[in-house]
Design a protein around this motif. Structure first.
Motif, PDB file in Angstrom:
ATOM      1  N   ALA A  50      37.299 -36.968 -18.009  1.00 11.03           N
ATOM      2  CA  ALA A  50      37.520 -38.179 -18.791  1.00 11.03           C
ATOM      3  C   ALA A  50      36.662 -39.357 -18.335  1.00 11.03           C
ATOM      4  O   ALA A  50      36.752 -40.443 -18.903  1.00 11.03           O
ATOM      5  N   ASN A  51      35.829 -39.154 -17.326  1.00 12.71           N
ATOM      6  CA  ASN A  51      34.983 -40.237 -16.828  1.00 12.71           C
ATOM      7  C   ASN A  51      33.701 -40.290 -17.663  1.00 12.71           C
ATOM      8  O   ASN A  51      32.866 -39.384 -17.585  1.00 12.71           O
ATOM      9  N   PRO A  52      33.522 -41.313 -18.491  1.00 13.85           N
ATOM     10  CA  PRO A  52      32.391 -41.325 -19.429  1.00 13.85           C
ATOM     11  C   PRO A  52      31.026 -41.369 -18.765  1.00 13.85           C
ATOM     12  O   PRO A  52      30.030 -40.929 -19.351  1.00 13.85           O
ATOM     13  N   GLU A  53      30.938 -41.887 -17.536  1.00 14.43           N
ATOM     14  CA  GLU A  53      29.639 -42.009 -16.873  1.00 14.43           C
ATOM     15  C   GLU A  53      29.326 -40.850 -15.932  1.00 14.43           C
ATOM     16  O   GLU A  53      28.156 -40.628 -15.602  1.00 14.43           O
ATOM     17  N   ASP A  88      20.474 -40.671 -12.160  1.00 16.56           N
ATOM     18  CA  ASP A  88      21.027 -41.761 -12.972  1.00 16.56           C
ATOM     19  C   ASP A  88      22.454 -42.076 -12.550  1.00 16.56           C
ATOM     20  O   ASP A  88      22.865 -43.244 -12.523  1.00 16.56           O
ATOM     21  N   GLN A  89      23.208 -41.044 -12.210  1.00 15.01           N
ATOM     22  CA  GLN A  89      24.587 -41.269 -11.773  1.00 15.01           C
ATOM     23  C   GLN A  89      24.632 -41.990 -10.434  1.00 15.01           C
ATOM     24  O   GLN A  89      25.468 -42.877 -10.221  1.00 15.01           O
ATOM     25  N   VAL A  90      23.744 -41.618  -9.514  1.00 17.00           N
ATOM     26  CA  VAL A  90      23.684 -42.309  -8.227  1.00 17.00           C
ATOM     27  C   VAL A  90      23.395 -43.800  -8.454  1.00 17.00           C
ATOM     28  O   VAL A  90      24.003 -44.674  -7.827  1.00 17.00           O
ATOM     29  N   ILE A 128      33.033 -27.943 -21.453  1.00 12.10           N
ATOM     30  CA  ILE A 128      33.788 -28.995 -20.773  1.00 12.10           C
ATOM     31  C   ILE A 128      34.531 -29.872 -21.775  1.00 12.10           C
ATOM     32  O   ILE A 128      35.659 -30.307 -21.531  1.00 12.10           O
ATOM     33  N   SER A 129      33.919 -30.115 -22.936  1.00 10.52           N
ATOM     34  CA  SER A 129      34.580 -30.944 -23.953  1.00 10.52           C
ATOM     35  C   SER A 129      35.656 -30.175 -24.709  1.00 10.52           C
ATOM     36  O   SER A 129      36.418 -30.766 -25.484  1.00 10.52           O
ATOM     37  N   GLY A 174      41.461 -32.659  -9.311  1.00 12.66           N
ATOM     38  CA  GLY A 174      40.723 -33.833  -9.762  1.00 12.66           C
ATOM     39  C   GLY A 174      39.826 -33.611 -10.961  1.00 12.66           C
ATOM     40  O   GLY A 174      39.376 -34.568 -11.608  1.00 12.66           O
ATOM     41  N   ARG A 175      39.565 -32.354 -11.307  1.00 18.83           N
ATOM     42  CA  ARG A 175      38.586 -32.070 -12.361  1.00 18.83           C
ATOM     43  C   ARG A 175      39.012 -32.596 -13.723  1.00 18.83           C
ATOM     44  O   ARG A 175      38.174 -33.061 -14.496  1.00 18.83           O
ATOM     45  N   SER A 176      40.304 -32.516 -14.038  1.00 20.42           N
ATOM     46  CA  SER A 176      40.753 -32.996 -15.346  1.00 20.42           C
ATOM     47  C   SER A 176      40.580 -34.506 -15.471  1.00 20.42           C
ATOM     48  O   SER A 176      40.418 -35.031 -16.579  1.00 20.42           O
ATOM     49  N   GLU A 177      40.591 -35.219 -14.345  1.00 20.64           N
ATOM     50  CA  GLU A 177      40.323 -36.658 -14.376  1.00 20.64           C
ATOM     51  C   GLU A 177      38.828 -36.920 -14.536  1.00 20.64           C
ATOM     52  O   GLU A 177      38.419 -37.833 -15.252  1.00 20.64           O
TER      53      GLU A 177
END
Length: 456
Positions: A294-297, A371-373, A58-59, A288-291
């Motif tokens: 970039a979402n750090p959380e 944790d994300q929730v 992914i990175s 939307g996946r490319s955005e």
């Protein structure tokens, strides 16, 4: 904002017998998963390796996507790029029209559910036939999947029998599962033979070779690609992995985690069109996946391999069903994916979590789902979707726990609440009592008993 999960769950729980069956069914799948995991000494090492592979890919997604597309084109495939659902649907329609396709058979694909491809094609005169048995059942019933691996699990054999009587003309009253499966096979066989195109999703895309890998238990993907002369494969950007060594890691985990089987019955590799067939088309979909990368959380959600194990273990999903969630993917991963898609529309799902973290404990790629929730919950007020009752309750608790004098006074007089009539205590004035039986306050608080030395 959508209808809160809790309101939809109430409707599901009205049928307690079914709710208990639903809970027990998925817990049995979770148990099978545990048995499979315990059978591999290296299970936790595989989880860590799978997580590292996904994080690395992914990175470096741009590099692996270019490599995958280049190798696929060298194999003779036609590669398309779709930035969103609308572009994806338009590309599929253009390909079908180019080849004068009137009917397309389709293997299971959550990506096409995400893009709402079926209704789009049907509006444009293309008949789409789902060939996974569970997907076919809910297609005939006009429903959405209630689980990503077992989409028709909310229906029993009597439900299916009555549906087949109406749609397929099966024997009235014959709801034997073996008979119903046989009749479904006869019906689908004709669809395979008369379709001009077949579509598959993709569990994995191999960058090093340019081929896609599809895992099924029914062989419907193979039939969808071997009978029609045109093959279209739809794949989300995040499904690409570096090579076959990486595939070996995921192959050992996917089915064990999802259904408690050692492996799927069929693991099919598609690299090029058959010699007697027309072109093979591969559509790489962003939507939307490319955005999200970039979402750090919340980027870790893209690590998901769609095994469904987080749903199987989730105490809320098991007791509330898939249709209690507003996003088309239910359960823990669906909560997070829905919020990435539209926070206003899917905030109603965020409270459908006990934060027990069972989901991330079983996740084969170690996504921090719980944790994300929790992080989403901290932002609900910012999004303007926080529950007003809960906000008032939290303010009240902040005042109570922030003052020792107020707290001690409240504990002293709390037993007086036992004398309040139940119709008042359990009314709309007390939101907590909705779905809970109010407790009886003890005469002496724990703190008081401790002071008197009656608790050790």
């Amino acid at each position: 904002m959508s209808t809160p999960h809790s309101d939809k769950a109430k409707a599901f729980l009205k049928n307690q017998k079914y709710a208990q069956w639903h809970d027990a069914t998925f817990w049995s799948v979770r148990t099978k998963r545990d048995n499979m995991a315990l059978g591999l000494e290296e299970w936790e090492q595989l989880r860590e390796k799978a997580s590292e592979i996904k994080k690395h890919t992914i990175s470096h997604l741009d590099e692996y996507l270019e490599k995958f597309a280049s190798n696929a084109e060298k194999n003779g495939c036609v590669v398309h790029w779709a930035k969103d659902a609308d572009e994806f649907n338009s590309i599929v329609l253009d390909i079908l029209r180019e080849h004068n396709v009137k009917k397309m058979v389709k293997s299971k694909s959550m990506l096409t559910e995400e893009c709402e491809m079926n209704p789009f094609l049907e509006k444009n005169g293309i008949e789409v036939v789902e060939t996974d048995l569970g997907e076919r059942i809910i297609q005939l019933k006009g429903q959405k999947p209630s689980h990503i691996v077992m989409p028709a699990i909310h229906l029993n054999h009597d439900d299916v029998g009555e549906l087949f009587e109406e749609k397929l003309g099966t024997e009235p009253g014959n709801h034997d599962p073996t008979y119903l499966t046989y009749m479904a096979r006869l019906s689908l066989r004709n669809e395979f033979l008369t379709a001009q195109a077949g579509m598959t999703g993709a569990n994995f895309g191999i960058a090093e070779t340019g081929d896609i890998v599809v895992c099924t238990n029914e062989g419907n993907a193979d039939m969808s690609t071997s009978c029609p002369k045109l093959h279209i494969a739809a794949i989300g950007l995040e499904k690409v992995i570096p090579n076959y060594d990486c595939l070996a890691v995921f192959q050992r985990m996917l089915c064990r985690a999802g259904t408690g089987q050692p492996t799927t019955t069929y693991t099919s590799h598609f690299r090029k069109a058959r010699p007697t067939a027309q072109k093979m088309h591969i559509i790489l979909v962003d939507n939307g996946r490319s955005e999200w990368v970039a979402n750090p959380e919340h980027w870790e959600t893209l690590k998901c391999i769609r095994c469904g194990s987080c749903m199987n273990t989730c105490p809320v999903y098991r007791r509330s069903g898939g249709y209690s969630y507003s996003y088309f993917i239910p359960g823990p991963v669906g909560i997070n994916l829905g919020m990435l898609r539209n926070v206003k529309l899917h905030s109603g799902n965020v409270s459908a979590c006990t934060l027990c973290l069972s989901c991330q404990t079983v996740c084969p790629v170690k996504i921090d789902l719980g944790d994300q929730v929790y992080k989403w919950r901290q932002q609900l007020d910012e999004f303007g979707t926080a529950n007003s009752d809960k906000k008032r309750m939290c303010l009240g608790m902040k005042m109570l726990f922030g003052s020792s004098g107020l707290y001690n006074t409240a504990m002293k007089f709390a037993p007086m609440a036992n004398w309040v009539p139940s119709f008042l205590m359990e009314s709309g004035l007390n939101p907590w009592a909705d779905g809970h039986k109010m407790m009886k306050f003890p005469r002496n608080s724990f703190q008081e008993l401790w002071r008197k030395g009656k608790v050790k």
